[in-house]
Design a protein around this motif. Structure first.
Motif, short mmCIF file in Angstrom:
data_model
loop_
_atom_site.label_atom_id
_atom_site.label_comp_id
_atom_site.label_asym_id
_atom_site.label_seq_id
_atom_site.Cartn_x
_atom_site.Cartn_y
_atom_site.Cartn_z
N MET A 160 -34.28 -5.30 -8.17
CA MET A 160 -34.89 -3.97 -7.26
C MET A 160 -35.49 -4.56 -6.07
N THR A 161 -35.22 -4.02 -4.82
CA THR A 161 -35.58 -4.47 -3.65
C THR A 161 -36.44 -3.21 -2.88
N LEU A 162 -37.74 -3.77 -2.41
CA LEU A 162 -38.42 -2.52 -1.71
C LEU A 162 -38.59 -3.20 -0.42
N GLU A 163 -38.45 -2.53 0.67
CA GLU A 163 -38.68 -2.91 2.04
C GLU A 163 -39.84 -1.97 2.83
N ALA A 164 -40.44 -2.48 3.41
CA ALA A 164 -41.73 -1.49 4.14
C ALA A 164 -41.98 -2.23 5.40
N GLU A 165 -42.36 -1.50 6.45
CA GLU A 165 -42.99 -1.83 7.90
C GLU A 165 -44.05 -1.60 8.06
N PHE A 166 -45.00 -2.40 8.80
CA PHE A 166 -46.37 -2.25 8.91
C PHE A 166 -46.65 -2.52 10.42
N ALA A 167 -47.59 -2.01 11.17
CA ALA A 167 -48.02 -2.05 12.24
C ALA A 167 -49.23 -3.04 12.31
N ALA A 168 -49.05 -4.39 11.87
CA ALA A 168 -49.92 -5.33 11.61
C ALA A 168 -49.12 -6.62 11.69
N PRO A 188 -40.11 -6.20 -20.40
CA PRO A 188 -39.23 -7.15 -19.45
C PRO A 188 -40.37 -8.16 -18.61
N VAL A 189 -39.56 -9.24 -18.50
CA VAL A 189 -40.49 -10.36 -17.40
C VAL A 189 -39.72 -10.41 -16.31
N MET A 190 -40.32 -10.19 -15.26
CA MET A 190 -39.63 -10.20 -13.69
C MET A 190 -40.10 -11.37 -12.85
N ARG A 191 -39.16 -12.18 -12.29
CA ARG A 191 -39.46 -13.03 -11.20
C ARG A 191 -39.47 -12.19 -9.75
N VAL A 192 -40.62 -12.01 -9.43
CA VAL A 192 -40.90 -11.17 -8.15
C VAL A 192 -41.24 -11.98 -6.94
N VAL A 193 -40.40 -11.74 -5.61
CA VAL A 193 -40.37 -12.64 -4.67
C VAL A 193 -41.01 -11.66 -3.35
N PHE A 194 -42.29 -12.12 -2.83
CA PHE A 194 -42.86 -11.25 -1.78
C PHE A 194 -42.50 -11.97 -0.69
N ARG A 195 -41.81 -11.55 0.38
CA ARG A 195 -41.47 -12.03 1.46
C ARG A 195 -42.22 -11.31 2.86
N PHE A 196 -42.80 -11.88 3.94
CA PHE A 196 -43.45 -11.32 4.85
C PHE A 196 -42.56 -11.61 6.08
N GLU A 197 -42.38 -11.14 7.02
CA GLU A 197 -41.67 -11.14 8.38
C GLU A 197 -42.11 -10.78 9.57
N PRO A 198 -42.11 -11.26 10.66
CA PRO A 198 -42.78 -10.70 11.82
C PRO A 198 -41.72 -9.75 12.40
N THR A 199 -41.95 -8.69 13.10
CA THR A 199 -41.13 -7.71 13.75
C THR A 199 -41.70 -7.48 15.22
N GLU A 200 -41.14 -6.76 15.95
CA GLU A 200 -41.47 -6.36 17.38
C GLU A 200 -42.77 -5.71 17.27
N THR A 201 -42.97 -4.75 16.35
CA THR A 201 -44.05 -3.92 16.00
C THR A 201 -45.17 -4.53 15.24
N GLY A 202 -44.92 -5.43 14.53
CA GLY A 202 -45.81 -5.81 13.60
C GLY A 202 -45.24 -6.77 12.44
N SER A 203 -45.17 -6.25 11.26
CA SER A 203 -44.53 -7.11 10.18
C SER A 203 -43.71 -6.21 9.29
N ARG A 204 -42.76 -7.01 8.31
CA ARG A 204 -41.92 -6.25 7.38
C ARG A 204 -42.13 -7.14 6.14
N MET A 205 -42.51 -6.31 4.96
CA MET A 205 -42.40 -6.79 3.51
C MET A 205 -41.20 -6.64 3.04
N ILE A 206 -40.62 -7.66 2.17
CA ILE A 206 -39.29 -7.44 1.27
C ILE A 206 -39.94 -8.16 0.19
N ASN A 207 -39.76 -7.16 -0.78
CA ASN A 207 -40.29 -7.40 -2.14
C ASN A 207 -38.97 -7.24 -3.11
#
Length: 326
Positions: free
Chosen positions: A15-23, A107-126
């Motif tokens: 299950m993948t969640l993506e989000a964009e932030f102005a930070a 259930p047991v989950m292995r969860v990867v939090f990844r943070f990437e820079p963008t032109e307007t801030g940052s992106r999280m891919i979970n």
């Protein structure tokens, strides 16, 4: 809203969640790795999170719980597997008991939090990885897609800061779904005083008056869990309207952070609502967040059409004046 996409993949068992932030990435990293900030957004509306244990080291553990409006607690735990500041971290995520021990059969989950820079801030891919399709399906049935989306969509106000997020906007009303409405208002004043102003009759009588031309004629409050309250208002001379009131009881009280009460219009057979108030303080200002649960969409729309938001804004303006004099 920050969340841009949530997908499940039954073949890849993810299950993948993506989000964009102005930070920037560094600010996003801070929000996810300091428990005092995680507590402000990790639980979805109505289920705020607490992190009593947070050992942010490889092999360390975090234990958290989310509390329902009725006081029920749902526990979880993370074991930190990898840490790569500020680009991300990986945890083993378990449903847990109150001691943080994993629950058998869950259930047991292995969860990867990844943070990437963008032109307007940052992106999280979970990305959450599951051991089986059944485990993925079970978590989705628990409401993980909806719950995680609503939780992460609260992160903007943490990253931005309460003053920048809410200053000058007045009372804001958001419809979350057919039965839930969220109301927010930034109040100039410390959380302790805002809490007292919602609990003590001598303060309530000074500000909880709605539009001009009304007075609170009855204010009886027992703020303890199980305690009853009753408010009544009547028009002053020259104001049209009929006397009305509300009554209810306190369901949950966590001073000075959270209070949950029922609310019923006195003398009617209208169903009660559940009012969940949370207070957050930052830089001498307090954000009031009121989550109202209605019995159905029809009742929600009837109440919103009464001009409730405008009446609350009038009261909150008075509240700031009252706090300035306390």
């Amino acid at each position: 809203m920050p969340v841009t996409d949530v997908t499940t993949d039954a073949e890849a068992l993810t299950m993948t969640l993506e989000a964009e932030f102005a930070a920037p990435v560094e600010r996003l990293w801070q929000a996810f790795t300091e428990p005092s900030q995680l507590e402000r957004f990790w639980g979805p509306p109505g289920w705020p999170a607490s992190f009593p244990t947070f050992d942010f080291t490889v092999g360390g553990r975090a234990v958290y719980y989310m509390t329902s409006p009725q006081g029920e607690k749902s526990y979880g735990s993370w074991e930190f597997l990898e840490i790569d500041a500020p680009r991300g971290f990986t945890v083993l995520d378990n449903f847990a008991n109150e001691d943080g021990a994993p629950l058998d059969g869950m259930p047991v989950m292995r969860v990867v939090f990844r943070f990437e820079p963008t032109e307007t801030g940052s992106r999280m891919i979970n990305v959450s990885h599951f051991a089986s399709a059944e485990a993925l399906e079970q978590v989705v049935e628990f409401g993980a897609v909806e719950g995680s989306t609503m939780a992460i969509n609260q992160l903007d106000r943490v990253l931005q800061g309460l003053r920048d997020y809410a200053q000058g906007k007045g009372t804001q009303t958001e419809i979350l779904d057919d039965t839930h409405v969220r109301i927010t208002r930034l109040i100039e004043g410390p959380r302790e005083l805002v809490w007292r102003a919602h609990q003590e009759p001598e303060l309530l009588e000074k500000w909880m008056l709605g539009p001009d031309g009304w007075r609170m004629s009855v204010c009886e409050v027992d703020p303890q869990v199980g305690g009853k309250y009753r408010y009544e208002w009547e028009p002053t001379e020259g104001t049209e309207g009929e006397r009305f009131g509300f009554d209810g009881e306190t369901v949950l009280s966590e001073s000075p952070r959270r209070a949950v009460t029922t609310e019923h219009m006195t003398g009617t057979d209208y169903p009660s609502t559940l009012n969940d108030m949370n207070l957050e303080e930052e830089d001498g200002a307090t954000l009031i967040t009121l989550l109202i649960e209605y019995p159905d969409k029809e009742t929600r729309d009837i109440v919103l059409a009464t001009g409730m938001t405008d009446g609350m804004e009038s009261s909150y303006r008075r509240l700031e004046g009252v706090l300035a004099g306390v």
